[in-house]
Design a protein around this motif. Structure first.
Motif, PDB file in Angstrom:
ATOM      1  N   CYS A 131     -16.884  35.129  78.647  1.00 52.97           N
ATOM      2  CA  CYS A 131     -15.121  34.711  77.297  1.00 52.97           C
ATOM      3  C   CYS A 131     -16.251  34.306  75.884  1.00 52.97           C
ATOM      4  CB  CYS A 131     -15.353  32.931  77.985  1.00 52.97           C
ATOM      5  SG  CYS A 131     -13.621  32.865  77.087  1.00 52.97           S
ATOM      6  N   ARG A 132     -17.218  34.046  75.678  1.00 51.07           N
ATOM      7  CA  ARG A 132     -17.798  34.324  73.332  1.00 51.07           C
ATOM      8  C   ARG A 132     -17.812  35.882  73.148  1.00 51.07           C
ATOM      9  NH1 ARG A 132     -20.998  30.088  75.440  1.00 51.07           N
ATOM     10  NH2 ARG A 132     -23.319  31.569  76.055  1.00 51.07           N
ATOM     11  N   ALA A 133     -18.298  36.633  74.755  1.00 51.15           N
ATOM     12  CA  ALA A 133     -18.535  38.188  74.437  1.00 51.15           C
ATOM     13  C   ALA A 133     -17.803  38.887  74.150  1.00 51.15           C
ATOM     14  CB  ALA A 133     -20.148  38.517  75.773  1.00 51.15           C
ATOM     15  N   VAL A 134     -16.217  38.563  75.384  1.00 50.22           N
ATOM     16  CA  VAL A 134     -15.431  39.463  74.582  1.00 50.22           C
ATOM     17  C   VAL A 134     -13.931  38.990  73.900  1.00 50.22           C
ATOM     18  CG1 VAL A 134     -16.362  40.763  76.527  1.00 50.22           C
ATOM     19  CG2 VAL A 134     -14.704  38.600  76.643  1.00 50.22           C
ATOM     20  N   HIS A 135     -14.575  37.932  73.580  1.00 46.88           N
ATOM     21  CA  HIS A 135     -13.127  37.373  72.611  1.00 46.88           C
ATOM     22  C   HIS A 135     -14.058  36.165  71.598  1.00 46.88           C
ATOM     23  CE1 HIS A 135     -10.275  37.829  75.517  1.00 46.88           C
ATOM     24  NE2 HIS A 135     -11.083  37.150  75.976  1.00 46.88           N
ATOM     25  N   SER A 136     -13.293  36.391  70.239  1.00 43.43           N
ATOM     26  CA  SER A 136     -13.746  35.940  68.911  1.00 43.43           C
ATOM     27  C   SER A 136     -13.342  34.709  68.730  1.00 43.43           C
ATOM     28  CB  SER A 136     -13.404  36.562  67.822  1.00 43.43           C
ATOM     29  OG  SER A 136     -12.066  37.110  67.620  1.00 43.43           O
ATOM     30  N   ASP A 137     -11.640  34.416  69.789  1.00 43.40           N
ATOM     31  CA  ASP A 137     -11.284  32.680  69.818  1.00 43.40           C
ATOM     32  C   ASP A 137     -11.869  32.127  70.736  1.00 43.40           C
ATOM     33  OD1 ASP A 137      -9.985  34.399  70.838  1.00 43.40           O
ATOM     34  OD2 ASP A 137      -7.914  34.283  70.668  1.00 43.40           O
ATOM     35  N   PHE A 138     -12.790  32.876  71.440  1.00 40.04           N
ATOM     36  CA  PHE A 138     -13.657  31.726  72.450  1.00 40.04           C
ATOM     37  C   PHE A 138     -13.225  30.852  73.260  1.00 40.04           C
ATOM     38  CE2 PHE A 138     -16.961  31.852  70.002  1.00 40.04           C
ATOM     39  CZ  PHE A 138     -17.225  30.684  70.609  1.00 40.04           C
ATOM     40  N   VAL A 139     -12.688  29.755  71.644  1.00 37.34           N
ATOM     41  CA  VAL A 139     -12.752  28.432  72.128  1.00 37.34           C
ATOM     42  C   VAL A 139     -11.200  27.833  72.314  1.00 37.34           C
ATOM     43  CG1 VAL A 139     -12.448  26.149  70.819  1.00 37.34           C
ATOM     44  CG2 VAL A 139     -14.350  27.847  70.365  1.00 37.34           C
ATOM     45  N   SER A 140     -10.770  29.222  71.552  1.00 37.89           N
ATOM     46  CA  SER A 140      -8.798  28.358  72.289  1.00 37.89           C
ATOM     47  C   SER A 140      -9.116  29.113  74.141  1.00 37.89           C
ATOM     48  CB  SER A 140      -8.000  28.770  71.511  1.00 37.89           C
ATOM     49  OG  SER A 140      -8.353  30.516  71.566  1.00 37.89           O
ATOM     50  N   ARG A 141      -9.827  29.322  74.658  1.00 35.39           N
ATOM     51  CA  ARG A 141      -9.353  30.547  75.453  1.00 35.39           C
ATOM     52  C   ARG A 141      -9.776  30.029  76.482  1.00 35.39           C
ATOM     53  NH1 ARG A 141      -7.713  36.010  75.318  1.00 35.39           N
ATOM     54  NH2 ARG A 141      -7.663  36.338  73.271  1.00 35.39           N
ATOM     55  N   TYR A 142      -8.973  30.014  78.160  1.00 34.85           N
ATOM     56  CA  TYR A 142      -9.304  29.828  79.372  1.00 34.85           C
ATOM     57  C   TYR A 142     -10.111  31.454  79.808  1.00 34.85           C
ATOM     58  CZ  TYR A 142      -5.950  26.003  78.421  1.00 34.85           C
ATOM     59  OH  TYR A 142      -5.533  24.460  78.526  1.00 34.85           O
ATOM     60  N   PRO A 143     -11.368  30.808  80.612  1.00 34.85           N
ATOM     61  CA  PRO A 143     -11.701  31.989  80.444  1.00 34.85           C
ATOM     62  C   PRO A 143     -11.677  32.718  82.054  1.00 34.85           C
ATOM     63  CG  PRO A 143     -13.832  30.230  80.129  1.00 34.85           C
ATOM     64  CD  PRO A 143     -11.982  29.910  79.656  1.00 34.85           C
ATOM     65  N   HIS A 144     -11.216  33.983  82.579  1.00 34.98           N
ATOM     66  CA  HIS A 144     -10.354  34.256  83.070  1.00 34.98           C
ATOM     67  C   HIS A 144     -10.806  35.694  84.128  1.00 34.98           C
ATOM     68  CE1 HIS A 144      -7.047  37.023  85.186  1.00 34.98           C
ATOM     69  NE2 HIS A 144      -6.512  34.910  85.964  1.00 34.98           N
ATOM     70  N   THR A 145     -10.745  36.272  85.328  1.00 29.87           N
ATOM     71  CA  THR A 145     -11.867  37.123  85.860  1.00 29.87           C
ATOM     72  C   THR A 145     -11.372  38.417  84.946  1.00 29.87           C
ATOM     73  OG1 THR A 145     -11.223  36.725  88.117  1.00 29.87           O
ATOM     74  CG2 THR A 145     -11.400  39.188  87.614  1.00 29.87           C
ATOM     75  N   ASP A 146     -10.242  38.234  84.027  1.00 29.49           N
ATOM     76  CA  ASP A 146      -9.655  39.912  83.193  1.00 29.49           C
ATOM     77  C   ASP A 146     -11.325  39.731  82.040  1.00 29.49           C
ATOM     78  OD1 ASP A 146      -7.874  40.714  83.968  1.00 29.49           O
ATOM     79  OD2 ASP A 146      -6.047  39.803  82.936  1.00 29.49           O
ATOM     80  N   ASP A 147     -11.531  39.113  81.119  1.00 31.90           N
ATOM     81  CA  ASP A 147     -12.748  38.620  81.042  1.00 31.90           C
ATOM     82  C   ASP A 147     -14.402  39.071  81.379  1.00 31.90           C
ATOM     83  OD1 ASP A 147     -10.660  37.349  79.083  1.00 31.90           O
ATOM     84  OD2 ASP A 147     -12.405  35.129  79.971  1.00 31.90           O
ATOM     85  N   LEU A 148     -14.510  39.035  82.511  1.00 30.36           N
ATOM     86  CA  LEU A 148     -15.353  39.692  83.058  1.00 30.36           C
ATOM     87  C   LEU A 148     -15.529  41.273  83.250  1.00 30.36           C
ATOM     88  CD1 LEU A 148     -17.912  39.539  85.392  1.00 30.36           C
ATOM     89  CD2 LEU A 148     -16.137  39.610  87.162  1.00 30.36           C
ATOM     90  N   ARG A 149     -13.981  41.746  83.234  1.00 34.48           N
ATOM     91  CA  ARG A 149     -14.010  42.831  83.487  1.00 34.48           C
ATOM     92  C   ARG A 149     -13.525  44.014  82.213  1.00 34.48           C
ATOM     93  NH1 ARG A 149      -8.148  42.957  87.532  1.00 34.48           N
ATOM     94  NH2 ARG A 149      -9.509  42.525  89.585  1.00 34.48           N
ATOM     95  N   SER A 150     -13.313  43.404  81.300  1.00 28.31           N
ATOM     96  CA  SER A 150     -14.064  43.653  79.622  1.00 28.31           C
ATOM     97  C   SER A 150     -14.994  43.423  79.452  1.00 28.31           C
ATOM     98  CB  SER A 150     -13.231  42.627  79.086  1.00 28.31           C
ATOM     99  OG  SER A 150     -11.257  42.325  78.627  1.00 28.31           O
ATOM    100  N   TYR A 151     -15.967  42.823  79.990  1.00 26.22           N
ATOM    101  CA  TYR A 151     -17.542  42.625  79.617  1.00 26.22           C
ATOM    102  C   TYR A 151     -18.179  43.754  80.596  1.00 26.22           C
ATOM    103  CZ  TYR A 151     -21.860  40.502  79.793  1.00 26.22           C
ATOM    104  OH  TYR A 151     -23.687  39.741  79.484  1.00 26.22           O
ATOM    105  N   VAL A 152     -17.743  44.024  81.467  1.00 21.06           N
ATOM    106  CA  VAL A 152     -18.847  44.756  82.084  1.00 21.06           C
ATOM    107  C   VAL A 152     -17.933  46.613  81.464  1.00 21.06           C
ATOM    108  CG1 VAL A 152     -18.596  46.551  84.627  1.00 21.06           C
ATOM    109  CG2 VAL A 152     -18.841  43.606  84.648  1.00 21.06           C
TER     110      VAL A 152
END
Length: 210
Positions: A131-152
């Motif tokens: 989540c940290r790697a793909v969002h600058s506002d990660f603190v307010s996020r709910y980590p999700h499978t979509d984050d994994l897909r963006s990461y890859v």
């Protein structure tokens, strides 16, 4: 790891292992071994069904998730129940935890009922790191499978481990925290049964304890 595109059996951008599989080195195995004070919430443990105290599965806070029948020789096993397409490596979200608390979710207990062997696929980057790697506002996020897909999709480093589970073997793993899925690649069909709970390190004996 790779993203799947244009495959009718998979969701678009689903993440799957790209292979080939390599044996774990002694050095890496030692690096991955937990310390005695590793929090149970973030630990993957292998278990033997004979070591499971059934009373632990009937306590408050433990949820029986049911069972899933996985077809033979399938790279990943979890379908999207809306349309049946496979979702690939993913993060569970039973506890609906935000970024700061994502590591505190319940762990999943899985037991392979057979008849075939199956695998646990689990990644080496956790939900918060992704989540940290793909969002600058990660603190307010709910980590999700979509984050994994963006990461890859961004080509960031990700390793997948494959742990074999023969009939009667199982695992306890933080499936809210670590990207994961099941696999029957090269194996017969198998059925697995699942629970969610809060079990400390060593609550169930390891599968190789004899």
């Amino acid at each position: 790891m790779r993203a799947v595109h244009g495959h009718r059996a998979y969701e678009e951008s689903a993440v799957v292992p790209s292979g080939p599989w390599r044996a774990l080195t002694r050095e890496l195995a030692e690096f991955l071994a937990p310390a005695v004070d590793t929090p149970g919430e973030v630990l993957v443990e292998l278990v033997d069904v004979r070591s499971i105290d059934r009373t632990r599965l009937d306590r408050p806070g433990v949820t029986h998730l049911g069972r899933a029948c996985s077809p033979a020789d399938t790279l990943t096993t979890t379908p999207n129940h809306r349309d049946g397409r496979l979702i690939g490596l993913h993060l569970d979200n039973w506890d609906k935890l935000p970024y700061a608390a994502k590591h505190t979710g319940r762990r999943r207990l899985c037991v392979n009922l057979g008849p075939g062997a199956r695998y646990l696929l689990v990644c080496d980057q956790d939900a918060r790191a992704i989540c940290r790697a793909v969002h600058s506002d990660f603190v307010s996020r709910y980590p999700h499978t979509d984050d994994l897909r963006s990461y890859v999709a961004e080509g960031l480093p990700l390793r997948c481990y494959r742990l074999r589970l023969d009939p009667g073997d199982g695992y306890v793993a933080p499936t809210e925290f670590l990207p994961h899925d099941g696999s029957t690649e090269g194996q017969r069909e198998s059925t697995a049964v699942f629970w969610l709970g809060r079990w400390p390190q060593g609550a169930f004996a390891a599968a190789n304890d004899g």
